[in-house]
Design an enzyme around this catalytic site. Structure first.
Site, PDB file in Angstrom:
ATOM      1  N   ASN A  19     -57.846  18.133 -68.429  1.00  0.00           N
ATOM      2  CA  ASN A  19     -57.767  19.050 -67.295  1.00  0.00           C
ATOM      3  C   ASN A  19     -56.653  18.699 -66.311  1.00  0.00           C
ATOM      4  O   ASN A  19     -56.710  19.069 -65.142  1.00  0.00           O
ATOM      5  CB  ASN A  19     -59.110  19.117 -66.566  1.00  0.00           C
ATOM      6  CG  ASN A  19     -60.230  19.545 -67.479  1.00  0.00           C
ATOM      7  OD1 ASN A  19     -61.151  18.773 -67.728  1.00  0.00           O
ATOM      8  ND2 ASN A  19     -60.162  20.752 -68.023  1.00  0.00           N
ATOM      9  N   VAL A  68     -53.925  19.096 -61.167  1.00  0.00           N
ATOM     10  CA  VAL A  68     -55.321  19.065 -61.614  1.00  0.00           C
ATOM     11  C   VAL A  68     -55.849  20.483 -61.785  1.00  0.00           C
ATOM     12  O   VAL A  68     -55.665  21.339 -60.917  1.00  0.00           O
ATOM     13  CB  VAL A  68     -56.206  18.311 -60.591  1.00  0.00           C
ATOM     14  CG1 VAL A  68     -57.666  18.311 -61.024  1.00  0.00           C
ATOM     15  CG2 VAL A  68     -55.706  16.886 -60.399  1.00  0.00           C
ATOM     16  N   CYS A  69     -56.513  20.722 -62.901  1.00  0.00           N
ATOM     17  CA  CYS A  69     -57.150  22.007 -63.189  1.00  0.00           C
ATOM     18  C   CYS A  69     -58.653  21.829 -62.958  1.00  0.00           C
ATOM     19  O   CYS A  69     -59.355  21.230 -63.768  1.00  0.00           O
ATOM     20  CB  CYS A  69     -56.859  22.400 -64.638  1.00  0.00           C
ATOM     21  SG  CYS A  69     -57.650  23.932 -65.145  1.00  0.00           S
ATOM     22  N   LEU A  70     -59.126  22.310 -61.806  1.00  0.00           N
ATOM     23  CA  LEU A  70     -60.526  22.172 -61.412  1.00  0.00           C
ATOM     24  C   LEU A  70     -60.911  23.429 -60.645  1.00  0.00           C
ATOM     25  O   LEU A  70     -60.187  23.847 -59.736  1.00  0.00           O
ATOM     26  CB  LEU A  70     -60.692  20.916 -60.545  1.00  0.00           C
ATOM     27  CG  LEU A  70     -62.069  20.555 -60.025  1.00  0.00           C
ATOM     28  CD1 LEU A  70     -63.029  20.239 -61.172  1.00  0.00           C
ATOM     29  CD2 LEU A  70     -61.990  19.361 -59.073  1.00  0.00           C
TER      30      LEU A  70
END
Length: 158
Positions: free
Chosen positions: A85, A92-94
């Site tokens: 992620n 950051v992929c959140l």
């Protein structure tokens, strides 16, 4: 710069200095004149005990836009991490960092950093951002954990 963003960030900094989770770091950068730049934070997230991430201290930049807290900060590992992620750029992929997903203005810097710390050991495979880490995580967990442990060792503060 937005007065609302700066006011909120100053409030959060004050709360952070009184009480923050052990090991987490969040400090504003300094402007060339020596004053604090609350819109640009240098952070560090320790790997959780009992996980392959343990022992690492992972540096992250948190960039706030003028419309914060209406929009989330951009969070970027510097250097980028091997993680399903984390985009190759380090971003950051959140979901809580995406305006059109789970971002809410009430979310704090502390909650963001704790969420990212949790994400390190519990990737969201429904939303991959890095093909190599995603593929290895899904196909060979032993190899994935070996790479993560090596990365934690590389980013060990001691």
């Amino acid at each position: 710069m937005s007065g609302i963003a700066l006011s909120r960030l100053a409030q959060e900094r004050k709360a952070w200095r009184k009480d923050h989770p052990l090991g987490l770091v969040a400090v504003p950068t300094k402007n060339p004149d020596g004053t604090m730049n609350l819109m640009n934070g240098e952070c560090a997230i320790p790997g959780k005990k009992g996980t392959p991430w343990e022992g690492g201290l992972f540096k992250l930049r948190m960039l706030f836009k003028d419309d914060y807290p209406s929009s989330p900060p951009k969070c970027k590992f510097e250097p980028p991490l091997f993680h399903p992620n984390v985009y190759p750029s380090g971003t950051v992929c959140l979901s809580i960092l995406e305006e059109d997903k789970d971002w809410r203005p009430a979310i704090t810097i502390k909650q963001i950093l704790l969420g990212i710390q949790e994400l390190l050991n519990e990737p969201n495979i429904q939303d991959p951002a890095q093909a190599e880490a995603y593929t290895i995580f899904c196909q060979d967990r032993t190899e994935y954990e070996k790479r993560v442990r090596a990365q934690a060792k590389k980013f060990s503060p001691s």
